[in-house]
Design a protein around this motif. Structure first.
Motif, PDB file in Angstrom:
ATOM      1  N   LEU A 175      -4.485   6.686   6.028  1.00 56.76           N
ATOM      2  CA  LEU A 175      -6.434   7.046   6.245  1.00 56.76           C
ATOM      3  C   LEU A 175      -6.590   8.355   5.392  1.00 56.76           C
ATOM      4  O   LEU A 175      -7.204   9.017   4.222  1.00 56.76           O
ATOM      5  CB  LEU A 175      -6.830   7.686   7.893  1.00 56.76           C
ATOM      6  N   PRO A 176      -5.491  10.156   5.569  1.00 55.37           N
ATOM      7  CA  PRO A 176      -5.476  10.784   4.537  1.00 55.37           C
ATOM      8  C   PRO A 176      -5.132  10.577   2.554  1.00 55.37           C
ATOM      9  O   PRO A 176      -5.748  10.748   2.019  1.00 55.37           O
ATOM     10  CB  PRO A 176      -4.172  11.764   4.895  1.00 55.37           C
ATOM     11  N   LEU A 182      -6.328   7.529   1.683  1.00 57.76           N
ATOM     12  CA  LEU A 182      -7.839   6.579   1.397  1.00 57.76           C
ATOM     13  C   LEU A 182      -8.603   7.967   1.302  1.00 57.76           C
ATOM     14  O   LEU A 182      -9.817   8.431   0.080  1.00 57.76           O
ATOM     15  CB  LEU A 182      -7.617   5.670   2.576  1.00 57.76           C
ATOM     16  N   MET A 183      -8.726   9.143   1.412  1.00 57.00           N
ATOM     17  CA  MET A 183      -9.063  10.145   1.947  1.00 57.00           C
ATOM     18  C   MET A 183      -9.360  11.046   0.352  1.00 57.00           C
ATOM     19  O   MET A 183     -10.624  11.274   0.015  1.00 57.00           O
ATOM     20  CB  MET A 183      -9.248  11.111   2.971  1.00 57.00           C
ATOM     21  N   LYS A 184      -8.115  11.206  -0.321  1.00 55.01           N
ATOM     22  CA  LYS A 184      -7.716  12.448  -1.032  1.00 55.01           C
ATOM     23  C   LYS A 184      -8.682  11.504  -2.058  1.00 55.01           C
ATOM     24  O   LYS A 184      -8.628  12.197  -2.863  1.00 55.01           O
ATOM     25  CB  LYS A 184      -5.757  11.639  -1.484  1.00 55.01           C
ATOM     26  N   LEU A 185      -8.256   9.901  -2.370  1.00 55.10           N
ATOM     27  CA  LEU A 185      -9.348   9.100  -3.192  1.00 55.10           C
ATOM     28  C   LEU A 185     -10.640   9.445  -3.491  1.00 55.10           C
ATOM     29  O   LEU A 185     -11.498   9.253  -4.728  1.00 55.10           O
ATOM     30  CB  LEU A 185      -8.923   8.517  -3.095  1.00 55.10           C
ATOM     31  N   PHE A 186     -11.834   9.449  -2.138  1.00 48.35           N
ATOM     32  CA  PHE A 186     -12.888  10.043  -2.310  1.00 48.35           C
ATOM     33  C   PHE A 186     -12.964  11.580  -2.685  1.00 48.35           C
ATOM     34  O   PHE A 186     -14.147  11.658  -2.218  1.00 48.35           O
ATOM     35  CB  PHE A 186     -13.668   8.882  -1.183  1.00 48.35           C
ATOM     36  N   LYS A 187     -12.090  12.197  -3.041  1.00 47.79           N
ATOM     37  CA  LYS A 187     -12.754  13.872  -3.067  1.00 47.79           C
ATOM     38  C   LYS A 187     -12.848  13.731  -4.314  1.00 47.79           C
ATOM     39  O   LYS A 187     -12.495  13.343  -5.702  1.00 47.79           O
ATOM     40  CB  LYS A 187     -11.732  14.707  -2.591  1.00 47.79           C
ATOM     41  N   VAL A 225      -1.421   0.295  14.233  1.00 49.97           N
ATOM     42  CA  VAL A 225      -2.664   0.630  13.467  1.00 49.97           C
ATOM     43  C   VAL A 225      -2.748   1.301  13.970  1.00 49.97           C
ATOM     44  O   VAL A 225      -3.134   2.352  12.944  1.00 49.97           O
ATOM     45  CB  VAL A 225      -3.818  -0.342  14.695  1.00 49.97           C
ATOM     46  N   ALA A 226      -1.712   2.524  14.740  1.00 53.00           N
ATOM     47  CA  ALA A 226      -2.716   4.097  15.132  1.00 53.00           C
ATOM     48  C   ALA A 226      -1.590   5.043  14.046  1.00 53.00           C
ATOM     49  O   ALA A 226      -2.217   5.788  12.877  1.00 53.00           O
ATOM     50  CB  ALA A 226      -1.978   4.486  16.665  1.00 53.00           C
ATOM     51  N   VAL A 227      -0.309   4.719  13.540  1.00 57.22           N
ATOM     52  CA  VAL A 227       0.386   4.594  12.667  1.00 57.22           C
ATOM     53  C   VAL A 227      -0.157   4.846  11.243  1.00 57.22           C
ATOM     54  O   VAL A 227       0.016   5.226  10.544  1.00 57.22           O
ATOM     55  CB  VAL A 227       1.985   3.996  12.955  1.00 57.22           C
ATOM     56  N   ALA A 242       1.286  -1.644  -0.589  1.00 61.48           N
ATOM     57  CA  ALA A 242      -0.032   0.497  -0.457  1.00 61.48           C
ATOM     58  C   ALA A 242       0.563   1.639   0.051  1.00 61.48           C
ATOM     59  O   ALA A 242       0.533   2.048  -0.657  1.00 61.48           O
ATOM     60  CB  ALA A 242      -0.730  -0.134   1.397  1.00 61.48           C
ATOM     61  N   GLY A 243       2.032   0.813   0.461  1.00 61.29           N
ATOM     62  CA  GLY A 243       2.565   1.886   0.691  1.00 61.29           C
ATOM     63  C   GLY A 243       3.096   2.422  -1.187  1.00 61.29           C
ATOM     64  O   GLY A 243       3.512   3.413  -0.913  1.00 61.29           O
TER      65      GLY A 243
END
Length: 123
Positions: free
Chosen positions: A115-116, A118-123, A107-109, A42-43
């Motif tokens: 998350l940011p 993934l959020m770019k994908l849905f904008k 998980v927190a890391v 994913a990286g």
């Protein structure tokens, strides 16, 4: 010839043997490795920055090292105290708890890093 006289390469071979043993015998370690490969993949997909790569790799390393130390503690306790004993259980539980804490940090890391992205994908 004693171990010390064979030099540093001999010590490395013991470390390599330990790594092979944990991969071969510990299901949880293999699960963590598979998760690490997924995160690393994913990286590459998200083209992480150097700083984010450092965070991800340190989190992965933390979990893998904790899992190996947990395995070492469990094997040592089983060797020293093969019968069931409350103190042996407490020691094993503490070591397992360290793995849990390291996994939660990872998980927190992962959330912080991905998350940011993934959020770019849905904008």
């Amino acid at each position: 010839m004693s171990d010390k006289r064979k030099g540093s390469l001999f010590g490395f071979s013991h470390a390599w043997d330990g790594l092979k043993a944990v991969v071969r015998t510990e299901l949880n370690f293999r699960i963590h490795l598979i998760a690490a490969l997924g995160v690393i993949s994913a990286g590459f997909v998200f083209r992480l920055t150097v700083l984010k790569w450092i965070m991800v790799l340190f989190a992965i390393g933390l979990v893998l090292v904790a899992e190996m130390l947990n395995t070492a503690v469990e094997k040592m306790i089983d060797y020293l105290k093969p019968e069931i004993h409350p103190q042996a259980k407490a020691i094993k539980d503490l070591a397992a708890g360290a793995v849990l804490v390291s996994a939660l940090i990872a998980v927190a890391v992962g959330l912080f890093v991905f998350l940011p992205e993934l959020m770019k994908l849905f904008k």
